[in-house]
Design a protein around this motif. Structure first.
Motif, PDB file in Angstrom:
ATOM      1  N   PRO A  12     207.466  73.120  63.522  1.00 29.34           N
ATOM      2  CA  PRO A  12     206.191  73.332  63.862  1.00 29.34           C
ATOM      3  C   PRO A  12     206.116  74.975  64.296  1.00 29.34           C
ATOM      4  O   PRO A  12     207.348  75.053  64.935  1.00 29.34           O
ATOM      5  CB  PRO A  12     205.664  72.374  65.037  1.00 29.34           C
ATOM      6  N   VAL A  13     205.800  75.966  63.844  1.00 29.86           N
ATOM      7  CA  VAL A  13     205.274  77.096  63.447  1.00 29.86           C
ATOM      8  C   VAL A  13     203.858  77.752  63.795  1.00 29.86           C
ATOM      9  O   VAL A  13     203.136  77.860  62.923  1.00 29.86           O
ATOM     10  CB  VAL A  13     206.530  78.166  62.645  1.00 29.86           C
ATOM     11  N   THR A  17     202.838  73.069  59.946  1.00 28.90           N
ATOM     12  CA  THR A  17     204.203  72.769  59.455  1.00 28.90           C
ATOM     13  C   THR A  17     204.842  72.643  58.498  1.00 28.90           C
ATOM     14  O   THR A  17     204.711  72.437  58.090  1.00 28.90           O
ATOM     15  CB  THR A  17     204.254  71.212  60.156  1.00 28.90           C
ATOM     16  N   LEU A  18     206.743  73.332  59.320  1.00 22.70           N
ATOM     17  CA  LEU A  18     206.690  73.743  58.000  1.00 22.70           C
ATOM     18  C   LEU A  18     208.336  72.830  57.446  1.00 22.70           C
ATOM     19  O   LEU A  18     208.265  72.347  58.498  1.00 22.70           O
ATOM     20  CB  LEU A  18     207.063  75.107  57.842  1.00 22.70           C
ATOM     21  N   GLU A  19     208.135  72.225  56.238  1.00 21.64           N
ATOM     22  CA  GLU A  19     209.092  71.276  56.181  1.00 21.64           C
ATOM     23  C   GLU A  19     210.605  72.141  55.675  1.00 21.64           C
ATOM     24  O   GLU A  19     210.969  72.907  55.193  1.00 21.64           O
ATOM     25  CB  GLU A  19     209.444  70.761  55.025  1.00 21.64           C
ATOM     26  N   ALA A  20     211.884  71.525  56.259  1.00 20.27           N
ATOM     27  CA  ALA A  20     213.341  72.250  55.397  1.00 20.27           C
ATOM     28  C   ALA A  20     214.442  71.143  55.217  1.00 20.27           C
ATOM     29  O   ALA A  20     214.686  70.326  56.281  1.00 20.27           O
ATOM     30  CB  ALA A  20     213.224  72.916  56.893  1.00 20.27           C
ATOM     31  N   GLU A  83     204.191  90.084  57.282  1.00 21.61           N
ATOM     32  CA  GLU A  83     204.173  89.519  58.870  1.00 21.61           C
ATOM     33  C   GLU A  83     203.877  88.428  58.975  1.00 21.61           C
ATOM     34  O   GLU A  83     204.598  87.669  59.614  1.00 21.61           O
ATOM     35  CB  GLU A  83     203.078  90.543  59.383  1.00 21.61           C
ATOM     36  N   LEU A  84     203.564  87.937  58.022  1.00 23.26           N
ATOM     37  CA  LEU A  84     202.944  86.229  57.728  1.00 23.26           C
ATOM     38  C   LEU A  84     204.831  85.667  57.751  1.00 23.26           C
ATOM     39  O   LEU A  84     205.312  84.321  58.656  1.00 23.26           O
ATOM     40  CB  LEU A  84     201.986  85.080  57.151  1.00 23.26           C
ATOM     41  N   LEU A  85     205.409  85.975  56.895  1.00 23.56           N
ATOM     42  CA  LEU A  85     206.732  85.717  56.362  1.00 23.56           C
ATOM     43  C   LEU A  85     207.949  85.402  58.006  1.00 23.56           C
ATOM     44  O   LEU A  85     208.803  84.564  57.693  1.00 23.56           O
ATOM     45  CB  LEU A  85     206.645  86.417  55.181  1.00 23.56           C
ATOM     46  N   THR A  86     207.857  87.349  58.081  1.00 20.88           N
ATOM     47  CA  THR A  86     208.267  87.568  59.887  1.00 20.88           C
ATOM     48  C   THR A  86     208.559  86.164  60.940  1.00 20.88           C
ATOM     49  O   THR A  86     208.980  85.654  61.457  1.00 20.88           O
ATOM     50  CB  THR A  86     207.780  88.835  59.704  1.00 20.88           C
ATOM     51  N   ARG A  88     207.086  83.539  60.183  1.00 26.29           N
ATOM     52  CA  ARG A  88     207.325  81.969  59.868  1.00 26.29           C
ATOM     53  C   ARG A  88     209.265  81.694  60.809  1.00 26.29           C
ATOM     54  O   ARG A  88     209.349  80.800  60.933  1.00 26.29           O
ATOM     55  CB  ARG A  88     207.219  81.850  58.814  1.00 26.29           C
ATOM     56  N   LEU A  89     209.675  83.340  59.318  1.00 20.11           N
ATOM     57  CA  LEU A  89     211.078  83.154  60.022  1.00 20.11           C
ATOM     58  C   LEU A  89     211.995  82.979  61.721  1.00 20.11           C
ATOM     59  O   LEU A  89     212.844  82.479  61.576  1.00 20.11           O
ATOM     60  CB  LEU A  89     211.444  84.451  59.241  1.00 20.11           C
TER      61      LEU A  89
END
Length: 220
Positions: A12-13, A17-20, A83-86, A88-89
């Motif tokens: 969760p970010v 909700t991101l999968e990895a 900014e969004l990608l940052t 998230r990371l």
């Protein structure tokens, strides 16, 4: 390679909700987090192969999606929203640091595409990140923070890709940290020529081997 942890996890970010896919070889003391602007990074054969080579060298890997399927459908906007990608990371990184099997391991980033800028910005915000490798991509899109990054950075570009090579050279000039620019002769944007991906994997593994150290509290 013997593996003591391998699983697909949900992270969760913010509201997403991101999968990895997290893989930890036995005895791993560090994890390389992949920074790729996609909703299906974990399915990329190219980066699965890179992850497998790192695992063979004893590194844990996290192949994470920085975007949801819906966001990825808005291709241009979301994949260039640094900014969004940052966010998230950094969110994935902070979550991983509290995740049982990965707690107290040192961390590095392997990045490509616009994920390169996100990795560099995240390394500025999270200075305990110990190493960054950018395969091509757009490291120049982190231009405002490049002079202030302390994390060692390896930039890789193909000499046949004039645009990406220019972006990497610009970023290299602005970086003030320990740094290296690897220019692969005869390689284009996809690095399919002249065994370029093998050189990338070897160079990345060597960079991480040199800079990813066991955290002090872990070594003691």
């Amino acid at each position: 390679m013997k593996c003591f942890f391998h699983d697909t996890i949900k992270i969760p970010v913010g509201k997403a909700t991101l999968e990895a896919v997290l893989t930890l070889p036995e005895g791993a003391t560090s994890i390389v987090i992949f920074s790729l602007a996609s909703s299906r990074s974990r399915y990329s054969r190219r980066y699965q192969k890179v992850a497998q080579q790192l695992q063979q060298r004893g590194f844990g890997t996290l192949l994470a999606d920085l975007l949801t399927d819906e966001e990825d459908a808005a291709y241009y906007y979301t994949r260039t929203n640094i900014e969004l990608l940052t966010r998230r990371l950094t969110g994935i990184t902070e979550w991983l640091e509290c995740y049982g099997p990965a707690t107290h391991l040192s961390l590095g980033y392997f990045a490509a595409g616009t994920g390169a800028a996100a990795a560099l910005k995240a390394a500025y915000y999270l200075p305990h990140i110990q190493a960054v490798v950018c395969q091509g991509g757009r490291p120049d899109m982190a231009e405002d923070l490049l002079p202030y990054i302390a994390t060692p950075v390896l930039l890789i570009a193909g000499t046949l890709d004039a645009d990406m090579l220019g972006h990497s050279r610009l970023a290299f000039e602005k970086l003030q940290c320990r740094k290296k620019l690897l220019e692969i002769k005869g390689a284009g944007q996809l690095f399919v020529e002249n065994n370029a991906m093998t050189l990338i994997m070897e160079s990345a593994a060597n960079w991480f081997h040199h800079y990813l150290k066991v955290p002090d509290h872990q070594a003691s």
